[in-house]
Scaffold this motif. Structure first.
Motif, PDB file in Angstrom:
ATOM      1  N   ASN A 279       1.113  -1.235   0.052  1.00 51.23           N
ATOM      2  CA  ASN A 279       0.119   0.108  -0.205  1.00 51.23           C
ATOM      3  C   ASN A 279       0.808   1.248   0.274  1.00 51.23           C
ATOM      4  O   ASN A 279       1.874   1.455   0.541  1.00 51.23           O
ATOM      5  N   THR A 280       0.533   2.305  -0.610  1.00 51.78           N
ATOM      6  CA  THR A 280       1.326   3.343  -0.673  1.00 51.78           C
ATOM      7  C   THR A 280      -0.264   4.715   0.108  1.00 51.78           C
ATOM      8  O   THR A 280      -1.063   4.839   0.010  1.00 51.78           O
ATOM      9  N   PHE A 281       0.995   5.186   0.297  1.00 55.04           N
ATOM     10  CA  PHE A 281      -0.109   7.150   0.110  1.00 55.04           C
ATOM     11  C   PHE A 281       1.275   8.125   0.664  1.00 55.04           C
ATOM     12  O   PHE A 281       2.608   7.934   0.811  1.00 55.04           O
ATOM     13  N   THR A 282       0.481   9.286   0.490  1.00 58.16           N
ATOM     14  CA  THR A 282       1.120  10.043   0.992  1.00 58.16           C
ATOM     15  C   THR A 282       1.166  10.780   1.731  1.00 58.16           C
ATOM     16  O   THR A 282       0.322  11.586   2.426  1.00 58.16           O
ATOM     17  N   VAL A 283       1.685  12.177   3.278  1.00 52.72           N
ATOM     18  CA  VAL A 283       1.816  11.621   4.017  1.00 52.72           C
ATOM     19  C   VAL A 283       2.254  13.391   3.841  1.00 52.72           C
ATOM     20  O   VAL A 283       3.257  13.877   3.404  1.00 52.72           O
ATOM     21  N   SER A 284       1.635  14.931   3.741  1.00 50.41           N
ATOM     22  CA  SER A 284       1.355  16.071   3.546  1.00 50.41           C
ATOM     23  C   SER A 284       1.959  17.013   5.068  1.00 50.41           C
ATOM     24  O   SER A 284       0.512  16.419   5.986  1.00 50.41           O
ATOM     25  N   THR A 285       3.162  17.685   4.821  1.00 52.12           N
ATOM     26  CA  THR A 285       2.892  19.055   6.218  1.00 52.12           C
ATOM     27  C   THR A 285       3.815  19.771   5.527  1.00 52.12           C
ATOM     28  O   THR A 285       3.365  20.097   4.871  1.00 52.12           O
ATOM     29  N   SER A 286       3.261  21.230   6.311  1.00 50.89           N
ATOM     30  CA  SER A 286       3.520  22.406   6.228  1.00 50.89           C
ATOM     31  C   SER A 286       4.925  22.654   5.663  1.00 50.89           C
ATOM     32  O   SER A 286       6.556  23.334   5.192  1.00 50.89           O
ATOM     33  N   HIS A 287       5.897  21.940   5.929  1.00 48.21           N
ATOM     34  CA  HIS A 287       7.385  21.456   5.336  1.00 48.21           C
ATOM     35  C   HIS A 287       7.893  20.449   4.309  1.00 48.21           C
ATOM     36  O   HIS A 287       8.468  20.911   3.406  1.00 48.21           O
ATOM     37  N   GLY A 288       6.798  19.534   3.956  1.00 51.83           N
ATOM     38  CA  GLY A 288       7.305  18.604   3.124  1.00 51.83           C
ATOM     39  C   GLY A 288       6.168  17.806   3.310  1.00 51.83           C
ATOM     40  O   GLY A 288       5.444  17.136   3.779  1.00 51.83           O
ATOM     41  N   GLU A 289       6.840  16.763   1.690  1.00 49.08           N
ATOM     42  CA  GLU A 289       5.373  15.322   1.353  1.00 49.08           C
ATOM     43  C   GLU A 289       6.664  14.518   2.360  1.00 49.08           C
ATOM     44  O   GLU A 289       7.574  14.412   1.742  1.00 49.08           O
ATOM     45  N   VAL A 290       6.176  13.092   2.234  1.00 47.26           N
ATOM     46  CA  VAL A 290       6.288  11.876   2.669  1.00 47.26           C
ATOM     47  C   VAL A 290       5.589  11.116   1.711  1.00 47.26           C
ATOM     48  O   VAL A 290       4.712  10.856   2.515  1.00 47.26           O
ATOM     49  N   SER A 291       6.545   9.950   0.652  1.00 44.12           N
ATOM     50  CA  SER A 291       5.643   9.144   0.458  1.00 44.12           C
ATOM     51  C   SER A 291       5.950   7.899   0.830  1.00 44.12           C
ATOM     52  O   SER A 291       7.538   7.815   0.518  1.00 44.12           O
ATOM     53  N   VAL A 292       4.807   7.081   0.990  1.00 45.61           N
ATOM     54  CA  VAL A 292       5.608   5.599   0.900  1.00 45.61           C
ATOM     55  C   VAL A 292       4.821   4.116   0.577  1.00 45.61           C
ATOM     56  O   VAL A 292       4.362   4.508  -0.191  1.00 45.61           O
ATOM     57  N   LEU A 293       5.558   3.371   0.503  1.00 45.33           N
ATOM     58  CA  LEU A 293       5.558   1.793   0.271  1.00 45.33           C
ATOM     59  C   LEU A 293       6.243   0.630   0.894  1.00 45.33           C
ATOM     60  O   LEU A 293       7.014   0.608   1.128  1.00 45.33           O
ATOM     61  N   GLY A 294       4.634   0.184   1.712  1.00 40.15           N
ATOM     62  CA  GLY A 294       4.825  -1.060   2.304  1.00 40.15           C
ATOM     63  C   GLY A 294       6.358  -0.958   3.473  1.00 40.15           C
ATOM     64  O   GLY A 294       7.378  -0.424   3.385  1.00 40.15           O
ATOM     65  N   THR A 295       6.110   0.170   4.522  1.00 44.84           N
ATOM     66  CA  THR A 295       7.335   0.644   5.506  1.00 44.84           C
ATOM     67  C   THR A 295       6.438   1.204   6.767  1.00 44.84           C
ATOM     68  O   THR A 295       5.992   1.212   7.233  1.00 44.84           O
TER      69      THR A 295
END
Length: 304
Positions: free
Chosen positions: A158-174
């Motif tokens: 599964n993948t999704f993106t964590v969005s913050t006011s300082h940047g974005e973090v994208s993940v894949l099974g982690t």
């Protein structure tokens, strides 16, 4: 909805045209509470009121209609047309309310919260943190907006993106941790891979990699732990400016610090437990060689 209600029922409710019996029956039903929420969420949408007498008067003046039956029939057509508009608006409100509404979760001082995301992934919020995501439209909009700190265990594949006011973090099974607060962004990868994107750079983190952006200054380092310390009720820091350590203490224990100024260059490496505010203060202030006093109003005075 009750099958005995006709196609104009909701529109008549919005237009305050239900009989007293219909109104009482509807207000006692589960449907009533649901549609109250819909009306509130859609900005209190109500059916437009139609002045049937005025419309008929204009029809008479312009076309000199003389047949009373025809007038009554026209009045009913106008009324039903208004109901049709109201019913359409209600259906659109239903769609936007149930399909586009967000789920918001947040924690208070000293609180943590575990959340299972729609794809089965786990998210754990640290104290004084907030996350927003769309649970109804997750497959099309796999994004979490985060303010504060959260630890994620992502279901395999599964993948999704964590969005913050300082940047974005994208993940894949982690497994990874994200902290975003007052000019600070930290991302730590514990398993799998994490992609970090800021306005200045882009990085792929592997297990043990730790990324930090502090007021635009970015750095990479290596850590040796399998999960964030706060998940086991202990906050840990490495070369962290003092103001962020004080913020962490505030978030965990709901205390306010009073001081003239903090040494801008002083950094803290160490930890504090979440179980006792006095122990936490002794540990942190002792390491920083700062004297403090807990005043009667509960504030903590830092002395020069």
């Amino acid at each position: 909805m009750n099958e005995n209600r006709d196609d104009t029922f909701l529109a008549r409710w919005l237009n305050n045209d239900l009989t007293e019996e219909e109104r009482k029956e509807f207000e006692a039903s589960d449907d009533y509470r649901s549609y109250q929420k819909i009306v509130k969420a859609s900005g209190h949408i109500m059916a437009e009121e139609f002045d049937t007498d005025s419309i008929l008067s204009r029809v008479k003046s312009g076309r000199q209609a003389t047949n009373a039956t025809r007038e009554a029939s026209h009045a009913r057509t106008v009324k039903l047309w208004g109901y049709g508009i109201a019913a359409t608006v209600t259906l659109l409100a239903c769609f936007f309310y149930f399909y586009t509404r967000d789920t918001l979760v947040s924690t208070d001082y000293g609180e943590q919260m575990a959340i299972t995301l729609p794809d089965g992934s786990d998210m754990r919020l640290n104290a004084r943190s907030e996350a927003v995501y769309n649970s109804q439209n997750w497959q099309e909009q796999r994004k979490i907006e985060l303010a504060g700190e959260a630890y994620f265990k992502v279901a395999s594949g599964n993948t999704f993106t964590v969005s913050t006011s300082h940047g974005e973090v994208s993940v894949l099974g982690t497994e990874f941790n994200v902290q975003s607060m007052n000019g600070l962004l930290t991302v730590t990868c514990y398993e799998g891979k994490v992609k970090v994107v800021t306005s200045h750079s882009e990085h792929i983190l592997k297990p043990g990699d730790h990324f930090r952006s502090l007021d635009g200054s970015e750095s990479l380092s290596v850590i040796k732990e399998n999960a964030p310390g706060w998940a086991s009720r202990e906050s840990r820091f490495k070369s962290m400016p003092v103001k962020y350590v004080l913020m962490a203490l505030e978030n965990q224990f709901n205390v306010d610090f009073v001081y003239d100024q903090l040494p801008a260059e002083q950094l803290y490496t160490g930890s504090f437990p979440h179980s006792d505010v006095n122990v936490a203060l002794d540990v942190v202030m002792g390491a920083l060689l700062i004297e403090y006093e807990i005043r009667n109003d509960g504030t903590v005075l830092l002395k020069d």
